[in-house]
Design a protein around this motif. Sequence first.
Motif: not given
Length: 54
Positions: A27, A31-32, A34-36, A38-39, A43
Motif C-alpha cells: 500500500s 500510494i507513493g 501514484t503520487y509521483c 500524478i505529480k 507538472d
Amino acid sequence: MFPFISFEWVWDIGHIVFMGSLWYALSILGIGMTYCIIKAAIDTQKKDDTSHHH
C-alpha cells in the motif's frame, strides 16, 4: 493460489502478521508511486516557463 482457497492454510498469528505487513508495504509503495505519477502529469501540464535547470 489464494490463501482462502487452500485448505492447508491456517490463520495463525505468523500468517496474520506476515500478510498484514505485506499489504501495508504494498500500500505504501502504491500510494507513493501514484503520487509521483500524478505529480509528474500535473507538472507536465503546467504552461509556465520556469525551469529548474540553469
